[in-house]
Design a protein around this motif. Sequence first.
Motif, short mmCIF file in Angstrom:
data_model
loop_
_atom_site.label_atom_id
_atom_site.label_comp_id
_atom_site.label_asym_id
_atom_site.label_seq_id
_atom_site.Cartn_x
_atom_site.Cartn_y
_atom_site.Cartn_z
N ILE A 275 81.39 52.86 41.28
CA ILE A 275 80.65 51.20 42.06
C ILE A 275 81.48 50.02 41.54
N ASP A 276 82.05 48.88 41.94
CA ASP A 276 82.47 48.14 40.85
C ASP A 276 82.41 46.68 41.72
N ASN A 277 80.95 46.75 42.37
CA ASN A 277 80.30 45.24 42.76
C ASN A 277 78.89 45.42 42.75
N ILE A 278 77.94 44.25 42.01
CA ILE A 278 76.68 43.87 41.59
C ILE A 278 76.34 42.98 42.03
N TYR B 172 73.32 50.53 46.67
CA TYR B 172 72.18 51.57 45.84
C TYR B 172 71.23 50.11 44.79
N THR B 173 70.22 49.61 45.38
CA THR B 173 68.99 49.18 45.01
C THR B 173 68.56 49.03 43.74
N TYR B 174 68.20 48.63 42.58
CA TYR B 174 66.98 48.53 41.67
C TYR B 174 66.00 47.88 42.50
N LYS B 175 64.47 48.02 42.44
CA LYS B 175 63.71 47.14 43.10
C LYS B 175 62.45 47.18 42.02
N SER C 9 69.01 39.34 43.01
CA SER C 9 68.01 37.83 43.25
C SER C 9 66.76 38.52 42.56
N SER C 10 67.07 37.36 41.13
CA SER C 10 65.77 37.72 40.56
C SER C 10 64.16 37.08 40.97
N THR C 11 64.36 36.53 42.11
CA THR C 11 63.22 35.14 42.74
C THR C 11 63.02 37.10 43.37
N ASN C 12 62.79 37.84 43.88
CA ASN C 12 62.71 38.88 44.82
C ASN C 12 62.70 40.32 43.45
N GLY C 13 63.34 40.09 42.06
CA GLY C 13 63.75 41.27 41.97
C GLY C 13 64.22 42.86 41.93
N LEU C 14 65.02 42.30 43.31
CA LEU C 14 66.45 43.03 43.32
C LEU C 14 67.70 42.96 42.58
N VAL C 15 68.18 44.26 42.41
CA VAL C 15 69.81 44.22 41.69
C VAL C 15 70.69 45.38 42.88
N THR C 16 71.64 44.94 43.46
CA THR C 16 71.88 46.10 44.11
C THR C 16 73.40 46.66 43.69
N PHE C 17 73.78 47.27 43.48
CA PHE C 17 75.13 47.94 42.96
C PHE C 17 75.72 48.55 44.48
N ALA C 18 77.14 48.67 44.36
CA ALA C 18 78.24 49.15 45.81
C ALA C 18 79.63 49.30 45.54
N LYS C 19 80.09 49.90 45.86
CA LYS C 19 81.64 50.63 46.02
C LYS C 19 82.01 49.92 46.79
N SER D 147 80.98 48.05 31.90
CA SER D 147 81.59 48.13 32.80
C SER D 147 82.44 46.95 33.12
N ARG D 148 84.19 47.40 33.38
CA ARG D 148 85.56 46.07 33.45
C ARG D 148 85.14 45.39 34.93
N GLU D 149 84.38 46.48 35.49
CA GLU D 149 84.27 45.75 36.95
C GLU D 149 82.60 45.10 37.09
N LEU D 150 81.83 46.57 36.96
CA LEU D 150 81.04 45.29 37.30
C LEU D 150 80.66 44.23 36.45
N ILE D 151 79.68 42.96 36.49
CA ILE D 151 79.44 41.65 36.06
C ILE D 151 78.08 41.83 35.78
N PRO D 152 77.94 41.40 34.35
CA PRO D 152 76.25 41.34 33.64
C PRO D 152 75.32 39.99 34.60
N VAL D 153 74.14 40.36 35.21
CA VAL D 153 73.32 39.92 35.56
C VAL D 153 72.07 38.86 35.06
N ASP D 154 71.88 38.46 35.85
CA ASP D 154 70.33 37.40 34.62
C ASP D 154 69.36 38.02 35.71
N THR D 155 68.84 38.53 35.41
CA THR D 155 67.04 38.23 35.93
C THR D 155 66.12 37.81 35.91
N GLY D 156 66.49 36.47 35.01
CA GLY D 156 65.29 35.64 34.73
C GLY D 156 65.32 35.71 33.34
#
Length: 521
Positions: free
Chosen positions: A223-226, A246-249, A229-239, A170-179
């Motif tokens: 969705i266009d926002n992400i 929407y959260t992936y735990k 938290s790699s410490t808590n194991g959470l990735v949240t997506f939203a518009k 996705s052009r809007e959602l920046i990839p994130v590093d989970t650790g």
Amino acid sequence: NFAWTTLDPDATHQNLEDGSGSVAGRSMNPTSNGRVAPTSWQGNAIDNYWVDRTAGDDNTNPMPTFVGQSISALFFVRNRLGLVSGEQTVISQPADYFNFFISSAISASDSDPIDMAASDVKPAIIRHVLPIQKGVMLFTEAAQFMLFTESEQFSPKTAQIKKMSSFDVSRELIPVDTGTSIIFATNKASYSKVFEMLIQSENAPPKVVEQTRTVPEYIPNDIDNISNSSTNGLVTFAKKNSSTLYTYKYFDGGQQREQSAWYSWDIQGNLIHQLYTGGNYFTLTKQGSEWVIQRYELVVSSTATRSYTVGSGTVGSPTTISRQFEACLDNMVDRSQTTESYNSTTQKTTITYPYTIQGGTTNLRLVELADGNVRTPSSVSGTTAVYDNVNLTSTEFATGYTYTTELALPTYYYSIERGNYDVDADLRIQRLNFELGISGPMEFHLTSPQMADYIHHESGIINDVSMLNKVPSELYKSVSVPIYRKNHKYDMTVKIPAPFTATLVSASWDGKFNTRRHARK
């Protein structure tokens, strides 16, 4: 301390001190040119300028390729500043972030800037950049590249860009590093897909897993926002400008993922921005005409003015068990954040909130922390709410919007061995057994085809005369919910409608299992 200013495009005074301001192009008057004057901690040497070319010409020492083009991303790698423009990745000299020229036109150096392009059969316009331990991941809309070096030195001679995989991004959602891995998403289909990439080696294909495979129609494609938290194991997506998150735990143990799940939140107002930091999750929302910043504690930091103690011991003691029981409310504030006034004639308490109350009396609640009593206001107007027949001016309380938590349980099957389930056998669930921690009122909703719905009510709240003047909650409790149906002939949803903590420690089922005389091996 930090300074927020523009880089001086007209500086011809490199490495000179400001002094009296007589140096050409060195005016630091914020009112005339918008630049920030130096402060005492910065000293006299102001480094807010692009370093000029000191050797060569446009042929032997050309301008960096981002000049005259749009810059789409910034990053740091190996103590260098990197800029991305189109297909090009330009990296400065080490520890000289604004120097993008070579030092000598007749000899090469390991400290020279790096200017490289990603190439592919499809357009390789770089949209996102993510530095990782092995290098720098470059994401186009159709492929993933990695900028790395196989040498100890990171220089124009050793740096290389290699294509790692070909997934839509996705052009809007920046990839994130989970650790230990990278999560990115694509929204080019009817619903968004979320992928997790594990880079094993720069010379080996990465391992990519679609984490939305079990919920293919769960996350919308707008969705266009992400945030993560790699410490808590959470990735949240939203518009943005919506109220659903929407959260992936996930939880990793050693070399494998022990547990993961998806869940969603409906928040008050419309989301503008989200952020994880430390043990907190922050949201900026627009509620009516107001902007509200909220902090959600991932690890509860309760105090006596926000919660009360459950158990006879001391909170945090290793030998005597006790817990803090906190109210669960959206837009929650305590007594220190409100203003109260009591009318002894009408016996009404008027509370002024730090925000305009949304939804009237339908979703506003107040929890008295001394005994867990929940109150609903009789009337609401603007930022004030009126509570009848009570004096709250000296009572510790938490107040905010109530919400209902829902948890849908899956269909259960008998496990023949680890990872192998008998889906053809006749399994009749007699009851579901739950072990609860500190919990308020809970509802177990049972629905079945051609049968009336059934709601089983349970609570960790103690209804006992002998417990008067004590905290009305138990530390642990066992609950049994009757089912008496086939495993695939019912749906069970656990709902927590009250503004109290609910803790499901474990669950199990009792039932009758019949193989129907079939042998399965």
